[in-house]
Design an enzyme around this catalytic site. Structure first.
Site, PDB file in Angstrom:
ATOM      1  N   LYS A   1     -11.966  -2.352  -4.000  1.00 24.47           N
ATOM      2  CA  LYS A   1     -12.852  -1.198  -4.111  1.00 24.47           C
ATOM      3  C   LYS A   1     -12.073   0.089  -4.283  1.00 24.47           C
ATOM      4  O   LYS A   1     -12.640   1.114  -4.636  1.00 24.47           O
ATOM      5  CB  LYS A   1     -13.834  -1.112  -2.933  1.00 24.47           C
TER       6      LYS A   1
ATOM      7  N   LYS B   1      -5.564  -8.383  -6.756  1.00 20.58           N
ATOM      8  CA  LYS B   1      -6.885  -8.677  -6.189  1.00 20.58           C
ATOM      9  C   LYS B   1      -7.909  -7.606  -6.586  1.00 20.58           C
ATOM     10  O   LYS B   1      -7.551  -6.455  -6.819  1.00 20.58           O
ATOM     11  CB  LYS B   1      -6.800  -8.887  -4.670  1.00 20.58           C
TER      12      LYS B   1
ATOM     13  N   LYS C   1       0.821  -1.215   0.000  1.00 18.72           N
ATOM     14  CA  LYS C   1       0.000   0.000   0.000  1.00 18.72           C
ATOM     15  C   LYS C   1       0.855   1.266   0.000  1.00 18.72           C
ATOM     16  O   LYS C   1       0.450   2.277  -0.566  1.00 18.72           O
ATOM     17  CB  LYS C   1      -0.938   0.026   1.217  1.00 18.72           C
TER      18      LYS C   1
HETATM   19  P1  AMP Z   1     -11.194  -4.461   2.403  1.00 22.31           P
HETATM   20  O1  AMP Z   1     -11.938  -4.279   1.108  1.00 22.31           O
HETATM   21  O2  AMP Z   1      -9.725  -4.440   2.167  1.00 22.31           O
HETATM   22  O3  AMP Z   1     -11.697  -3.582   3.498  1.00 22.31           O
HETATM   23  O4  AMP Z   1     -11.507  -5.953   2.866  1.00 22.31           O
HETATM   24  C1  AMP Z   1     -12.661  -6.343   3.572  1.00 22.31           C
HETATM   25  C2  AMP Z   1     -12.777  -7.838   3.597  1.00 22.31           C
HETATM   26  O5  AMP Z   1     -12.999  -8.329   2.281  1.00 22.31           O
HETATM   27  C3  AMP Z   1     -11.524  -8.573   4.110  1.00 22.31           C
HETATM   28  O6  AMP Z   1     -11.889  -9.724   4.821  1.00 22.31           O
HETATM   29  C4  AMP Z   1     -10.792  -8.909   2.840  1.00 22.31           C
HETATM   30  O7  AMP Z   1      -9.910  -9.981   2.973  1.00 22.31           O
HETATM   31  C5  AMP Z   1     -11.960  -9.241   1.914  1.00 22.31           C
HETATM   32  N1  AMP Z   1     -11.616  -8.958   0.526  1.00 22.31           N
HETATM   33  C6  AMP Z   1     -11.318  -7.758  -0.016  1.00 22.31           C
HETATM   34  N2  AMP Z   1     -11.064  -7.880  -1.338  1.00 22.31           N
HETATM   35  C7  AMP Z   1     -11.176  -9.200  -1.623  1.00 22.31           C
HETATM   36  C8  AMP Z   1     -11.006  -9.972  -2.812  1.00 22.31           C
HETATM   37  N3  AMP Z   1     -10.689  -9.414  -3.979  1.00 22.31           N
HETATM   38  N4  AMP Z   1     -11.206 -11.299  -2.726  1.00 22.31           N
HETATM   39  C9  AMP Z   1     -11.555 -11.869  -1.570  1.00 22.31           C
HETATM   40  N5  AMP Z   1     -11.719 -11.216  -0.425  1.00 22.31           N
HETATM   41  C10 AMP Z   1     -11.531  -9.895  -0.438  1.00 22.31           C
END
Ligand code: AMP
Ligand code: TRP
Length: 332
Positions: A197, A194, A111
């Site tokens: 958002k 990955k 990041k």
């Molecule tokens: P974040 O979007 O980084 O706040 O992630 C929130 C939750 O969603 C966490 O448990 C992440 O590991 C999961 N997550 C985020 N992006 C992905 C993705 N592309 N595939 C699977 N899990 C995800």
């Protein structure tokens, strides 16, 4: 009953990756656990957020979680900044964790990018706050995507060092819960990154509020290779984009790669993408409709979050007060 904690950042509209990697699993875990679901706005500002957008996205994230089936009555849904205990315990953990431990965190390296000197101190200390989120409730199980595994190991290291330094058995060992064939959903533009958002390209992801046309277009344009789908799962090994689309299909139909290939193996991407788009639209459109219904009454969503914060504080405040006593803070 074991206590679960998990968090999701309101740093954008939640994606299909959040849904398959996190939210959908949260809903399943509600049957046999006591769950705390937290919209982690303190984590979100480790990277600058436009204030008005942060406010709006926090409410939207809560609405999407509710629309996906998070139960705010049997379980607890709240905003991290509304419960003071998180920041209080995080400070103590900043003083327990070692620089050397944080220097090993791969997510910080990703990041922060090349210009590490310009990253916020908060981004660096982020895993300590995440440890505080969990330990403030004595939660023992934490569902996350596998990109978060290293942070949970750090949370265990922090608990052990605290217990050791203060000669207590206070903070508990936590166990990651990593579920499903789509533990990691990848970008539609690059099968090695990955789906996120916060990716600058909207074409790289499916947002939980995309309409049917947007979903169909993004899937049609998703990067693929020229070969037809293999008939065996082993044939996906060197084909990250194909593997990702098959993985999404598998997760949405509760099967695995082999199960999808038994039906679609040998097909070209044209017909497979059509089938996948239909499936994604079928699964996501009821959630999008329910989200819109909830957001038509923002005060109603806020009332749910206020009630959640009160109930979360009732659990966390005494635990953090005890941690402060163990550290030796005088409650004058
Ligand atoms: P974040 O979007 O980084 O706040 O992630 C929130 C939750 O969603 C966490 O448990 C992440 O590991 C999961 N997550 C985020 N992006 C992905 C993705 N592309 N595939 C699977 N899990 C995800
Ligand atoms: N860091 C997690 C992510 O980006 C979100 C998060 C914050 C979290 N605190 C947590 C997840 C506590 C599980 C438990 O995905």
């Amino acid at each position: 009953m074991q206590r679960i904690f998990s968090g999701i950042q309101p740093s954008g509209i939640p994606t299909l990756g959040n849904y398959l990697g996190a939210i959908r699993n949260w809903v399943k875990l509600q049957d046999d656990h006591e769950c705390l679901w937290c919209v982690v706005d303190l984590h979100a500002i480790t990277v600058f957020q436009n204030p008005a957008e942060l406010t709006q996205q926090s409410r939207e994230m809560a609405a999407v979680l509710l629309a996906c089936g998070v139960d705010p009555v049997k379980h607890t849904l709240f905003l991290q900044s509304n419960v003071r205990a998180h920041a209080q315990l995080a400070w103590i953990f900043n003083c327990v964790a070692r620089l050397g431990w944080l220097n090993r965190m791969t997510q910080f390296k990703d990041k922060a990018g090349k210009d590490r000197e310009a990253a916020s101190v908060g981004l660096y200390a982020y895993p300590n706050l995440m440890a505080a989120d969990i330990h403030a409730y004595h939660a023992t199980r934490v569902p996350v995507g596998d990109d978060q595994r290293q942070h949970l190991e750090l949370a265990n290291d922090i608990a052990q060092k605290f217990n050791h330094d203060y000669g207590v058995e206070f903070f508990k060992n936590i166990e990651p819960v990593i579920m499903g064939p789509a533990a990691r959903v990848m970008s539609l533009r690059d099968g090695t990154k990955k789906m996120s958002k916060s990716d600058p390209s909207d074409q790289s992801r499916i947002n939980m509020n995309d309409d049917a046309d947007a979903i169909a277009l993004k899937i049609r344009r998703a990067k693929t290779d020229p070969e037809p789908l293999p008939s065996e799962a082993a044939g996906l090994a060197e084909r990250p984009e194909a593997r990702n689309l098959v993985g999404i299909y598998a997760a949405l139909t509760d099967t695995d790669h082999a199960g999808v290939l038994a039906e679609h193996g040998g097909k070209g991407f044209g017909p497979f993408k059509q089938a996948l788009a239909d499936l994604v639209v079928e699964k996501l459109s009821p959630i999008a409709a329910e989200t819109r219904r909830l957001l038509a009454d923002p005060a109603g969503v806020d009332a749910i979050l206020r009630d959640g914060a009160q109930r979360a504080s009732a659990i966390a405040d005494p635990i953090v007060a005890e941690a402060e006593r163990l550290v030796g803070f005088l409650r004058a």
